[in-house]
Design an enzyme around this catalytic site. Structure first.
Site, PDB file in Angstrom:
ATOM      1  N   CYS A   2       7.585  49.655  13.969  1.00 38.99           N
ATOM      2  CA  CYS A   2       6.848  49.875  12.741  1.00 38.99           C
ATOM      3  C   CYS A   2       7.226  51.228  12.179  1.00 38.99           C
ATOM      4  O   CYS A   2       8.178  51.863  12.622  1.00 38.99           O
ATOM      5  CB  CYS A   2       5.335  49.814  13.009  1.00 38.99           C
ATOM      6  SG  CYS A   2       4.787  48.272  13.791  1.00 38.99           S
ATOM      7  N   ILE A  56       5.152  42.020  15.881  1.00 39.78           N
ATOM      8  CA  ILE A  56       5.914  41.538  17.023  1.00 39.78           C
ATOM      9  C   ILE A  56       4.989  40.937  18.070  1.00 39.78           C
ATOM     10  O   ILE A  56       5.200  39.833  18.564  1.00 39.78           O
ATOM     11  CB  ILE A  56       6.739  42.681  17.658  1.00 39.78           C
ATOM     12  CG1 ILE A  56       7.649  43.341  16.619  1.00 39.78           C
ATOM     13  CG2 ILE A  56       7.527  42.167  18.854  1.00 39.78           C
ATOM     14  CD1 ILE A  56       8.729  42.436  16.077  1.00 39.78           C
TER      15      ILE A  56
END
Length: 656
Positions: A2, A56
């Site tokens: 991220c 994820i």
């Protein structure tokens, strides 16, 4: 994977203003997290945290960030993965310290660990790659931290009364407090290393947090806080050398396969499609082989090829993929495809970066992202298991040269310089059918010149710095610069070994690997919103590698000997044994061909003089020699060109 950003202004601020500024920083990181975003701020404390999410694990809203701890004390923005977070949950449960879990994200696990054990103990218990910013609402303190090997980036710095931090410089640039003052000393480091080593950045007052460090800033004295290590690479080196792995070759191979296989298995955990880069070389082939051994279905693998045979690894990758039974995708890239990437580089790499393998790295990341969201990579094998040719050179050329008197070394250097690099190239080309494979070198003329330089050096450390440098005296090129000390030039940071080859491996793992290789992979992959994972850099693999004796890493003039034994259990050696190629492009020819006009404009003598960052004469001299074919200065020129292109974009308002 991220992106995070934030700031802390100690005089407080209006909530609307804090929110707007944090969102402006977050928008610059959208490529790192296109799936979700969030902002949290405390107007009384003047703190704002922003996050961009690439989902994820735990794709539900329970994985949203900024995330609060169960007791409400901590707020975190987190970039990365904690691979053993399920084990950590079990440990918390056994200690009766587990909260009522809201989801199954590793970020929530980490917050629970902080509450139970504190930050430093939690980091020491964690296996993963990460960077995060943690706000303690009770203590009014901010903590920044980065993973052990430096897979994930984190910039920070005070600009006036405001602390800025984020995954990339472009997020910091979006805040009104940011001042874009170029650091000439850091520019000198760029010319030497092709990158700017931590803790420095291209801007005055902005730093990179070093791998394995945390920075804890209490509210009463935040500016006095200094980064401290929670894990040190040199301690892993020392522990490994003090307690070496005394094992037969077969047992050592078993130990490495088990530990690396465990790391690979842990990093295959994802709630989204997963694959791997595959070049057909030792490192990537080993990772893919261990992945396939743990999967009930074909692993997706990806490679790119070039029509230029000297730079093409696609055929090798295809052969390995076929043997392992992976679902393989390859793309042959035309020169115009690679050239089209170049205008994007100054935005992709938010500070100037001179490793030209950034181009194929982006292209394979772009290809991979079309099918998967996570890709495993084989990076790290060279630094841990002795794969670079310079480690072999340290054990042969340097050690032999030291047996010669200084006068003889200087005479040998003179003989090497008596022939031009082009003449050496012609000689080696003519003798190629008669030479053993280890003497069939790429660019032998440039290597002869480098060897001549090496013969005149006084120490092993100077030998390594010479090999690690592009411009040997960068302060001569950058007016007013004083080159800062780095880990390479700081005696107290020296790894605890008398072996030059091992010393070089340890220094590469702490400098070249995090500051060049991992920066390249992170930025190039994130530009396509692709998460990359590096099993070789699981710290338990790193620690085991340093217990392995050098004789099981470098043997019979070949590096990565033990890693090769693991691979040979899965892939016949004839499929992977070939000279080391590297991930490169024909940059030398491009600078004389399709890139010539672009480069000439950036290296125009009047332009260099007006901008004032470089002495024009030595750069123009190298440019003329390169164009005439007398020398190959592609690497030195590319670093200057990448700064010039970055400067042009920032000056015209691109990302600044």
């Amino acid at each position: 994977m991220c992106g995070l950003a934030g700031f802390w202004q100690r005089h407080g601020g209006a909530a609307d203003t804090l929110q707007q500024q944090a969102r402006a920083m977050s928008r610059r990181l959208r490529h790192r997290g296109p799936d979700d975003d969030g902002v949290w701020c405390d107007e009384a404390a003047g703190i704002a945290l922003a996050h961009r999410r690439l989902s994820i694990l735990d794709l539900s809203p329970a994985g949203h960030q900024p995330m609060h701890s169960a007791d409400g004390r901590h707020v975190i923005v987190f970039n990365g993965e904690i691979y053993n977070h399920r084990e950590l949950r079990e440990r918390l449960r056994a200690e009766h310290a587990a909260p009522a879990w809201r989801g199954h994200s590793d970020t929530e696990t980490l917050l629970a660990c902080f509450a139970a054990w504190g930050v430093e103990r939690s980091l020491q218990a964690s296996v993963g790659m990460f960077a995060f910013a943690l706000w303690d609402r009770r203590e009014r303190a901010l903590t920044l931290a980065r993973d052990r090997m430096g897979e994930k980036p984190l910039y920070y710095g005070w600009q006036g009364d405001t602390l800025l931090f984020g995954s990339e410089l472009k997020a910091l640039q979006a805040h009104p407090a940011f001042r874009a003052t170029i650091d000439r000393d850091a520019l000198a480091l760029l010319l030497r290393h092709d990158c700017i080593p931590a803790p420095h950045s291209i801007y005055h007052g902005i730093f990179k947090l070093r791998p394995g460090h945390l920075l804890h800033m209490p509210a009463d004295r935040p500016r006095q806080a200094q980064p401290t290590p929670y894990w040190q690479f040199n301690e892993a080196v020392s522990a490994g050398l003090d307690a070496p792995l005394v094992a037969s070759d077969a047992d050592a191979t078993d130990a490495l396969e088990a530990q690396l296989g465990e790391a690979v298995g842990a990093q295959m955990l994802a709630d989204v499609p997963l694959g791997a880069f595959l070049s057909g070389g030792i490192d990537s082939s080993t990772v893919v082989a261990l992945m396939q051994a743990r999967s009930s279905r074909p692993i997706r693998t990806f490679t790119i090829g070039f029509s230029d045979g000297g730079y093409d690894e696609a055929a090798h990758a295809r052969t390995v993929a076929s043997h392992l039974g992976t679902e393989h995708t390859e793309l042959y890239v035309q020169p115009e495809d690679a050239l089209a990437v170049i205008p994007r580089l100054p935005e992709m790499f938010c500070e100037p970066f001179g490793d030209s393998s950034q181009i194929p790295t982006f292209l394979i990341s772009q290809l991979t992202r079309r099918q998967v969201t996570v890709a495993l990579s084989g990076d790290g094998g060279d630094e841990l298991f002795g794969g670079y040719n310079r480690y072999l050179t340290a054990r042969t050329t340097w050690e032999k040269a030291q047996r010669l008197p200084p006068l003889a070394r200087r005479a040998a250097a003179g003989l090497l310089r008596a022939m031009t690099p082009a003449a050496w190239d012609r000689l080696f080309d003519g003798l190629k059918p008669l030479l053993p494979r280890r003497w069939q070198l790429a660019t032998p003329g440039d290597k002869a010149q480098k060897l001549a330089d090496v013969l005149t050096l006084s120490s092993g450390q100077a030998f390594f710095l010479n090999l690690a440098s592009q411009w040997q005296d960068p302060t001569r090129i950058v007016p007013g610069a004083r080159e800062p000390s780095t880990l390479l030039t700081t005696p107290e940071a020296s790894p605890p070994t008398d072996s030059l080859a091992q010393w070089m491996m340890a220094m590469d793992a702490q400098t070249y690997l995090p500051d060049d290789i991992l920066v390249k992979v992170d930025r190039a992959a994130m530009a396509s919103s692709l998460e990359t994972r590096v099993p070789m850099l699981d710290h338990r693999v790193v620690e085991l590698a340093w217990r392995v004796p050098l004789s099981q890493k470098i043997r019979h003039g070949q590096g990565k000997w033990l890693l090769r034994q693991v691979l040979y259990r899965h892939v016949p050696r004839e499929l992977v044994e070939r000279p080391k190629m590297g991930f490169a492009i024909p940059l030398d020819r491009w600078l004389r061909g399709p890139l010539r006009d672009w480069a000439e404009a950036l290296l125009d003598e009047r332009r260099l003089q007006q901008e004032g960052y470089f002495q024009a004469a030595p750069i123009r001299q190298k440019w003329k020699e390169h164009q005439a074919g007398r020398r190959n200065w592609q690497h030195q020129l590319w670093t200057v060109l990448m700064f010039q292109a970055w400067l042009e974009r920032n000056r015209t308002g691109g990302s600044a």
